[in-house]
Design an enzyme around this catalytic site. Structure first.
Site, PDB file in Angstrom:
ATOM      1  N   SER A 168       0.821  -1.207   0.000  1.00  0.00           N
ATOM      2  CA  SER A 168       0.000   0.000   0.000  1.00  0.00           C
ATOM      3  C   SER A 168       0.857   1.261   0.000  1.00  0.00           C
ATOM      4  O   SER A 168       1.872   1.336   0.697  1.00  0.00           O
ATOM      5  CB  SER A 168      -0.897  -0.014   1.233  1.00  0.00           C
ATOM      6  OG  SER A 168      -1.709   1.140   1.249  1.00  0.00           O
ATOM      7  N   ASN A 198       9.393   8.597   3.846  1.00  0.00           N
ATOM      8  CA  ASN A 198       8.232   9.299   3.317  1.00  0.00           C
ATOM      9  C   ASN A 198       7.373   9.796   4.460  1.00  0.00           C
ATOM     10  O   ASN A 198       7.312   9.206   5.536  1.00  0.00           O
ATOM     11  CB  ASN A 198       7.406   8.400   2.387  1.00  0.00           C
ATOM     12  CG  ASN A 198       6.347   7.618   3.124  1.00  0.00           C
ATOM     13  OD1 ASN A 198       5.268   8.132   3.426  1.00  0.00           O
ATOM     14  ND2 ASN A 198       6.664   6.376   3.461  1.00  0.00           N
ATOM     15  N   LEU A 255      -1.155   9.637   4.379  1.00  0.00           N
ATOM     16  CA  LEU A 255      -2.434   9.031   3.986  1.00  0.00           C
ATOM     17  C   LEU A 255      -3.262   9.887   3.037  1.00  0.00           C
ATOM     18  O   LEU A 255      -4.485   9.986   3.171  1.00  0.00           O
ATOM     19  CB  LEU A 255      -3.269   8.680   5.223  1.00  0.00           C
ATOM     20  CG  LEU A 255      -2.668   7.637   6.162  1.00  0.00           C
ATOM     21  CD1 LEU A 255      -3.512   7.522   7.429  1.00  0.00           C
ATOM     22  CD2 LEU A 255      -2.537   6.284   5.481  1.00  0.00           C
ATOM     23  N   CYS A 267       0.456   3.661  10.719  1.00  0.00           N
ATOM     24  CA  CYS A 267       0.998   4.774   9.930  1.00  0.00           C
ATOM     25  C   CYS A 267       1.756   5.734  10.843  1.00  0.00           C
ATOM     26  O   CYS A 267       1.174   6.293  11.772  1.00  0.00           O
ATOM     27  CB  CYS A 267      -0.093   5.540   9.192  1.00  0.00           C
ATOM     28  SG  CYS A 267       0.594   6.921   8.252  1.00  0.00           S
ATOM     29  N   ILE A 324       6.503  -5.398   8.109  1.00  0.00           N
ATOM     30  CA  ILE A 324       6.403  -4.243   8.997  1.00  0.00           C
ATOM     31  C   ILE A 324       6.025  -3.000   8.194  1.00  0.00           C
ATOM     32  O   ILE A 324       6.402  -2.882   7.027  1.00  0.00           O
ATOM     33  CB  ILE A 324       7.741  -3.967   9.730  1.00  0.00           C
ATOM     34  CG1 ILE A 324       8.895  -3.767   8.748  1.00  0.00           C
ATOM     35  CG2 ILE A 324       8.060  -5.075  10.688  1.00  0.00           C
ATOM     36  CD1 ILE A 324      10.240  -3.380   9.387  1.00  0.00           C
ATOM     37  N   ASN A 325       5.289  -2.107   8.828  1.00  0.00           N
ATOM     38  CA  ASN A 325       5.156  -0.764   8.282  1.00  0.00           C
ATOM     39  C   ASN A 325       6.527  -0.083   8.410  1.00  0.00           C
ATOM     40  O   ASN A 325       7.495  -0.695   8.861  1.00  0.00           O
ATOM     41  CB  ASN A 325       4.053   0.009   9.032  1.00  0.00           C
ATOM     42  CG  ASN A 325       3.463   1.142   8.193  1.00  0.00           C
ATOM     43  OD1 ASN A 325       4.187   1.849   7.498  1.00  0.00           O
ATOM     44  ND2 ASN A 325       2.158   1.311   8.257  1.00  0.00           N
TER      45      ASN A 325
END
Lengths: 303, 244
Positions: free
Chosen positions: A21, A69, A73, A131, A192-193
Site C-alpha cells: 500500500s 516518506n 495518507l 501509519c 512491517i510498516n
C-alpha cells in the site's frame, strides 16, 4: 518449474508477490507499463473515511539503502475510492485486490471497512494501525495490544472478508501485539510498516521532511523486517504477510523462510516500476537454485 | 512513460557548476516540452528528476546544476557510460494557447525546459521573447542557443554584471500574448504578480517515484490535489494556490 502459488487466508494467490500500500496507487499507473494480473494481488493506497490531502511537502527524503516518506495518507476518501478508483482498476485487474484501511477512530475504521466489504473486487481488508505519519490516529492504535485488539474486533464486526492487521515496527514487543490481534479475531498479520526516521539538511540545518519525521523503508530495513516476521510467526498461528525492504526474488524466499505466507514489496516499486514483475519472473530460477519445488512448503522453514 | 537504457554522448560544463548532458536512446515517450526524465544513479536509492532541455528521435539533452550527491555523481560521468532512465514524465507545456507573442521567463536552472518550448513555439510561427535571469555574469548559460532559434533574448543579472540589472520581472516591458515560466519559487511568485496575461508555471518538488505512484510531491490547486510529477510539473496560472 516450481510451484509459486500460496493460500492467503483462504484465497489462492498465483504467487506471493504483493505491491505494498502507498507504493502502487490504485494499480492503473502501473497497468500502463505491464499487465498487473501477473501479481499475486496488490494492496491499494491507504483509504480513510474522508478525503485527505496529507502532510505538507517536502514529504520525501533519501537515505542510504532507502527513503523516508511522510505522505500522511493522502487519498480521495472511501466513497470516491469505490466510485472512481476501483472502477478504473476493474478495467486492468481481474483478481481480488487487498483493500488498505486507515482511520482516526474506531468508528472511522468501521465505516471505511464496511463500505469496502460491499465491494466484490476486494478480497482482503488490510487494516493499517501503524501509519507513522499522522497524529492522533494510525500508529497510536498499533502501539498497544489492547488498542490493536479493539480495532481488530471493530473491523471483524463489519466484514466477512479476511482481516489482516498491519503492524508497526515502532514498538517494544511486536509479537505481543500480533498475538492480541489474533486473539481478537484477526485472520492475518502483515508487517512491517515503516520505521520512524529522520534526515537533516546540512545546508539549512533543519529536518528535510516538513513534518520532521517520516517512515523509513527500502532495502536497508530488510534485516529488521525479517527479525520481526520471524518473531511474529512464532507467536501466532494465522498467516503472516512479510514486508520491509524486499527488492529481489532472493529476498522473497528469505522472508518466506522467516515465516511469511506472502510478501509485500514497497519502496522498490518507486525506484523500478517493473520491480514486482521482475521479482515474479526471477522466482522460478531462484527457487531452482535453492532446490525449492513449491513456495508454500518453505513458509517458516527457518524455524 | 518508458524505462530504458541511455548512453551518454557528452557531459560538459557550461558554467562552474552547470552541465549539459546529451544521451542517446529511445526518446519516443517524450511528447511535450517541459516534461522531465528520472535518472537512476549507482549509489543513490532514488532517481534524479531532471527536465528535458531538448530532444530528437535519437537523443535527449538535459542541463543540470550540481546541487547535491546525485548531481555530483552525474557530473563525473563520461561519454559511453549508460544510465537507466524513465522518460516522458509529467504533462509539459501546452503551446496551443500561447497566442502569437509568447513570453518565456526562466531563472537559473529553470531556463533549460524553456529551450525545447521556444523551439516548438518558433516552429509554430510565433514571435518568441525570452527573459533569462541569473545571479551574476559567470552563471549565464544558453543565451546564444535561444538567439539561434530566432527568439528575442533578454538577460538579467541580480548584481548587474551582465544584461539588465535586477530580477527577471524588471525586464518584462515588451508586449506579449501569454507567458511560460520556470525557476525558483520566489521568482515564480514574482512573475505571477508581474505578468497580467494567462500563463503556465513549471514547479519543482522533492519526488519519490516521479510517475504518480507515491504521492510524495502533491500540491493543492484551485482544481483539487495534483501530483507535481503527473498532473504537473506545469500548472496554469488560474489553478495555482500559493501556500507557503
Amino acid at each position: 518449474m516450481g510451484k509459486m502459488n500460496v493460500n492467503l487466508c483462504g484465497i489462492e494467490l498465483d504467487n506471493p508477490v504483493i505491491p505494498a500500500s502507498g507504493t502502487f496507487g490504485f494499480g492503473y499507473e502501473f497497468a500502463e507499463l505491464y499487465d498487473i494480473n501477473c501479481l499475486g494481488t496488490f494492496s491499494f493506497k491507504g483509504t480513510t473515511k474522508e478525503s485527505r490531502f496529507g502532510n505538507p511537502t517536502p514529504r520525501i527524503a533519501e537515505c542510504s539503502g532507502g527513503m523516508i516518506n511522510s505522505v500522511g495518507l493522502q487519498n480521495p476518501g472511501v466513497e470516491k475510492v469505490i466510485d472512481t478508483e476501483l472502477v478504473k482498476l476493474s478495467k486492468c485487474f481481474s483478481k481480488k485486490v487487498m483493500a488498505n484501511v486507515s482511520g482516526f477512530s474506531l468508528d472511522e475504521y468501521a465505516y471505511t471497512s464496511s463500505k469496502l466489504d460491499a465491494c466484490d473486487q476486494v478480497g482482503w481488508i488490510e487494516v493499517n494501525i501503524s501509519c507513522p505519519n499522522v497524529h492522533g490516529g494510525g500508529m497510536s492504535f498499533g502501539t498497544s495490544p489492547s488498542a490493536a485488539a479493539e480495532v481488530t474486533k471493530t473491523v471483524k464486526a463489519v466484514t466477512t472478508k479476511p482481516v489482516i492487521i498491519k503492524l508497526s515496527p515502532n514498538v517494544t514487543d511486536i509479537a505481543q501485539i500480533a498475538k492480541a490481534c489474533e486473539d481478537a479475531g484477526a485472520d492475518g498479520i502483515s508487517l512491517i510498516n515503516t520505521l520512524l526516521g529522520m534526515r537533516i539538511d546540512l545546508k539549512t540545518k533543519r529536518p528535510v521532511i516538513h513534518n520532521k519525521m517520516g517512515g523509513f523503508s527500502g532495502p536497508a530495513i530488510l534485516p529488521v523486517a525479517l527479525r520481526m516476521v520471524y518473531q511474529v510467526y512464532e507467536a501466532v498461528k494465522i498467516p503472516v504477510v512479510g514486508m520491509g525492504g524486499i527488492s529481489s526474488a532472493r529476498d522473497v524466499i528469505e522472508m518466506m523462510l522467516a515465516g511469511a505466507t506472502a510478501v509485500e514489496v514497497g519502496a522498490a516499486n518507486l525506484v523500478n516500476p517493473y520491480a514486482c514483475k521482475q521479482i515474479i519472473e526471477d522466482l522460478p530460477e531462484c527457487m531452482a537454485e535453492y532446490g525449492i519445488s513449491g513456495l508454500s512448503e518453505i513458509i517458516g522453514g527457518a524455524h | 512513460m518508458k524505462q530504458s537504457l541511455f548512453t551518454i554522448c557528452s557531459n560538459e560544463f557550461l558554467t562552474e557548476n552547470v552541465l549539459k548532458m546529451k544521451l542517446s536512446g529511445d526518446t519516443s515517450a517524450i511528447t511535450a516540452p517541459g516534461q522531465f526524465i528520472n535518472i537512476k544513479l549507482k549509489g543513490c536509492y532514488l532517481r534524479r528528476p531532471i527536465s528535458v532541455y531538448d530532444c530528437d528521435n535519437e537523443t535527449v539533452t538535459i542541463i543540470y546544476k550540481v546541487v547535491g550527491e546525485g548531481t555530483k555523481k552525474m557530473s563525473s560521468l563520461s561519454k559511453g557510460d549508460t544510465l537507466d532512465i524513465l522518460t516522458g514524465l509529467g504533462n509539459g507545456y501546452d503551446t496551443t494557447v500561447s497566442g502569437d507573442k509568447p513570453l518565456l521567463i526562466g531563472g537559473g536552472v529553470g531556463v533549460p525546459p524553456l529551450y525545447m518550448l521556444a523551439k516548438k513555439l518558433v516552429a509554430e510561427g510565433k514571435s518568441v521573447a525570452v527573459i533569462l535571469g541569473f545571479n551574476t555574469k559567470s552563471e549565464v548559460f544558453c543565451e546564444e542557443e535561444f538567439r539561434n532559434l530566432g527568439a528575442d533574448v533578454y538577460v538579467t543579472t541580480v548584481d548587474g554584471s551582465y544584461g539588465t540589472k535586477g530580477f527577471v520581472t524588471d525586464a518584462v516591458n515588451m508586449p506579449y500574448t501569454y507567458f511560460y515560466t520556470c525557476g525558483p519559487e520566489p521568482m515564480l511568485k514574482a512573475v505571477y504578480k508581474a505578468c497580467n496575461t494567462d500563463g503556465q508555471f513549471s514547479f519543482e518538488e522533492r519526488m519519490g517515484c516521479g510517475f504518480g505512484a507515491c504521492m510524495g510531491c502533491s500540491c493543492k490547486t484551485v482544481t483539487g490535489y495534483k501530483r507535481i510529477c503527473k498532473e504537473g510539473p506545469v500548472l496554469r496560472k488560474e489553478e495555482i494556490l500559493w501556500e507557503k
